[in-house]
Scaffold this motif. Structure first.
Motif, PDB file in Angstrom:
ATOM      1  N   UNK A  70       0.746  -1.202   0.040  1.00 56.98           N
ATOM      2  CA  UNK A  70       0.213   0.082   0.051  1.00 56.98           C
ATOM      3  C   UNK A  70       1.012   1.168   0.075  1.00 56.98           C
ATOM      4  N   UNK A  71       2.082   1.228   0.642  1.00 62.44           N
ATOM      5  CA  UNK A  71       2.971   2.368   0.407  1.00 62.44           C
ATOM      6  C   UNK A  71       4.150   1.828  -0.315  1.00 62.44           C
ATOM      7  N   UNK A  72       5.078   2.796  -0.456  1.00 55.17           N
ATOM      8  CA  UNK A  72       6.144   2.537  -1.437  1.00 55.17           C
ATOM      9  C   UNK A  72       7.321   2.239  -0.370  1.00 55.17           C
ATOM     10  N   UNK A  73       7.343   1.019   0.400  1.00 59.26           N
ATOM     11  CA  UNK A  73       7.903   1.065   1.459  1.00 59.26           C
ATOM     12  C   UNK A  73       8.633  -0.579   1.848  1.00 59.26           C
ATOM     13  N   UNK A  74       8.076  -1.454   0.823  1.00 56.32           N
ATOM     14  CA  UNK A  74       8.283  -2.867   0.979  1.00 56.32           C
ATOM     15  C   UNK A  74       9.130  -3.076  -0.220  1.00 56.32           C
ATOM     16  N   UNK A  75      10.517  -3.499   0.316  1.00 58.89           N
ATOM     17  CA  UNK A  75      11.571  -3.631  -0.508  1.00 58.89           C
ATOM     18  C   UNK A  75      12.294  -5.001  -0.179  1.00 58.89           C
ATOM     19  N   UNK A  76      12.580  -5.712  -1.165  1.00 57.61           N
ATOM     20  CA  UNK A  76      13.450  -7.011  -0.930  1.00 57.61           C
ATOM     21  C   UNK A  76      14.644  -6.792  -1.614  1.00 57.61           C
ATOM     22  N   UNK A  77      15.635  -7.021  -0.697  1.00 58.93           N
ATOM     23  CA  UNK A  77      17.105  -7.149  -1.057  1.00 58.93           C
ATOM     24  C   UNK A  77      17.459  -8.351  -1.741  1.00 58.93           C
ATOM     25  N   UNK A  78      18.119  -8.505  -2.885  1.00 59.59           N
ATOM     26  CA  UNK A  78      18.686  -9.655  -3.036  1.00 59.59           C
ATOM     27  C   UNK A  78      20.267  -9.905  -3.522  1.00 59.59           C
ATOM     28  N   UNK A  79      20.878 -10.867  -2.953  1.00 61.16           N
ATOM     29  CA  UNK A  79      22.352 -10.589  -2.819  1.00 61.16           C
ATOM     30  C   UNK A  79      22.901 -11.867  -3.592  1.00 61.16           C
ATOM     31  N   UNK A 201      -2.484  -5.003   6.727  1.00 65.03           N
ATOM     32  CA  UNK A 201      -2.743  -6.474   6.750  1.00 65.03           C
ATOM     33  C   UNK A 201      -2.736  -7.251   5.290  1.00 65.03           C
ATOM     34  N   UNK A 202      -1.604  -7.842   5.062  1.00 64.01           N
ATOM     35  CA  UNK A 202      -1.545  -8.477   3.669  1.00 64.01           C
ATOM     36  C   UNK A 202      -1.961  -9.747   3.935  1.00 64.01           C
ATOM     37  N   UNK A 203      -2.346 -10.275   4.873  1.00 57.67           N
ATOM     38  CA  UNK A 203      -2.807 -11.665   5.335  1.00 57.67           C
ATOM     39  C   UNK A 203      -3.641 -11.505   6.758  1.00 57.67           C
ATOM     40  N   UNK A 204      -4.809 -12.452   6.777  1.00 54.46           N
ATOM     41  CA  UNK A 204      -5.420 -12.318   8.102  1.00 54.46           C
ATOM     42  C   UNK A 204      -4.641 -12.541   9.394  1.00 54.46           C
ATOM     43  N   UNK A 205      -3.521 -13.372   9.140  1.00 54.45           N
ATOM     44  CA  UNK A 205      -2.863 -13.626  10.621  1.00 54.45           C
ATOM     45  C   UNK A 205      -1.662 -12.617  10.783  1.00 54.45           C
ATOM     46  N   UNK A 206      -1.667 -11.683   9.908  1.00 58.68           N
ATOM     47  CA  UNK A 206      -0.452 -10.420   9.847  1.00 58.68           C
ATOM     48  C   UNK A 206      -0.813  -9.447  10.745  1.00 58.68           C
ATOM     49  N   UNK A 207      -0.551  -9.198  12.112  1.00 58.32           N
ATOM     50  CA  UNK A 207      -1.061  -8.072  12.798  1.00 58.32           C
ATOM     51  C   UNK A 207       0.186  -7.333  13.631  1.00 58.32           C
ATOM     52  N   UNK A 208       1.579  -7.912  13.401  1.00 55.72           N
ATOM     53  CA  UNK A 208       2.653  -7.326  14.166  1.00 55.72           C
ATOM     54  C   UNK A 208       3.535  -7.434  13.021  1.00 55.72           C
ATOM     55  N   UNK A 209       4.865  -6.881  13.413  1.00 53.35           N
ATOM     56  CA  UNK A 209       6.013  -6.620  12.640  1.00 53.35           C
ATOM     57  C   UNK A 209       6.438  -8.086  12.407  1.00 53.35           C
TER      58      UNK A 209
END
Length: 283
Positions: A70-79, A201-209
């Motif tokens: 929903x915001x421009x803040x989820x980034x996945x680093x690949x190495x 809430x990207x999934x029902x079980x996701x409520x915290x970091x």
């Protein structure tokens, strides 16, 4: 040890060319440097292989993939991915869309009375991928705003007057791409994904970091960026706890962009015991 596993060059929205960044890393005594440009690995094509790299500096191929959120803040680093062709092909498709997006942003600006051109943007970007920081810098240079922060707050932030949505991979797609290419997938700056202290809430079980990280671990995530330029000691401690609980690798990165983020300095001093497991995967 002094490392930086999250940096940007002129291949995306940094102000140092790849070789310049390597020279700076050597100058300040970095022991490991990862170049992780946004949605491109083209920076590595600019590294002159004839130039001797300091044997004391471990240079790691990386990328930072902007994932759908929903915001421009989820980034996945690949190495350390082996199949660069596969990664490059998918990212180039995203860059093609970004170029179309940039044209739409330019159109909005000109319709608003701001006289800006793609040639001016490319001159500022110096590299392949034009992004919002380049628009912001151009607005400052042309006197339309006083600062890059003002440019973002007034015009370029999510939902702003000139904002146009990116096309992104889903988080699990970004992780899958990195893993299928033989690489290591790491969640960048975990605390930046929070809003009002909670992830979306990207999934029902996701409520915290912790739930969020556990969810991504199930999707194939290898680790988290526990050490980051804006993380507090308590945040680092919490991420170290989560990493140990879920058997995740730990990385450390400043998110260095050169003059585009002048307050962020290159290099972090972190205990080897925390990042040694990650570095062992690189060799």
């Amino acid at each position: 040890m002094v490392v930086d596993l999250h940096t940007h060059t002129t291949a995306s929205d940094g102000t140092f060319r790849p070789m310049e960044l390597i020279e700076k890393a050597k100058l300040i005594g970095l022991e490991a440097l990862a170049i992780t440009d946004h949605d491109t690995i083209s920076g590595f094509q600019q590294i002159d292989e004839t130039v001797e790299i300091d044997p004391k500096l471990l240079l790691i191929k990386g990328v930072e993939i902007s994932a759908e959120y929903p915001t421009d803040s989820l980034h996945i680093l690949g190495f350390n991915f082996k199949d660069s062709e596969k990664v490059g092909r998918v990212l180039n498709e995203l860059i093609d869309y970004r170029n179309k997006r940039n044209e739409l942003i330019l159109e909005k600006m000109n319709n608003h009375g701001f006289k800006v051109t793609m040639e001016e943007l490319k001159k500022i970007a110096k590299g392949k991928a034009v992004g919002r920081p380049h628009f912001a810098r151009l607005l400052v240079e042309k006197g339309y705003v006083q600062s890059m922060d003002e440019a973002f707050q007034k015009y370029l932030k999510d939902g702003g007057l000139f904002f146009v949505e990116k096309r992104r991979l889903k988080s699990e797609e970004a992780i899958e791409l990195i893993k299928e290419a033989g690489g290591i997938a790491i969640l960048a700056h975990p605390y930046q994904i929070l809003k009002d202290g909670k992830p979306f809430p990207i999934a029902p079980s996701v409520e915290s970091l912790e739930d969020f990280i556990k969810y991504l671990k199930f999707k194939g995530l290898d680790g988290i960026e526990a050490y980051y330029s804006t993380h507090t000691n308590s945040q680092i401690d919490e991420l170290l706890r989560i990493a140990e609980k879920y058997d995740l690798l730990i990385t450390a990165g400043s998110d260095f962009h050169g003059d585009n983020r002048p307050n962020v300095k290159l290099g972090l001093n972190v205990p080897y015991k925390h990042i040694g497991k990650f570095l062992a995967r690189i060799f």
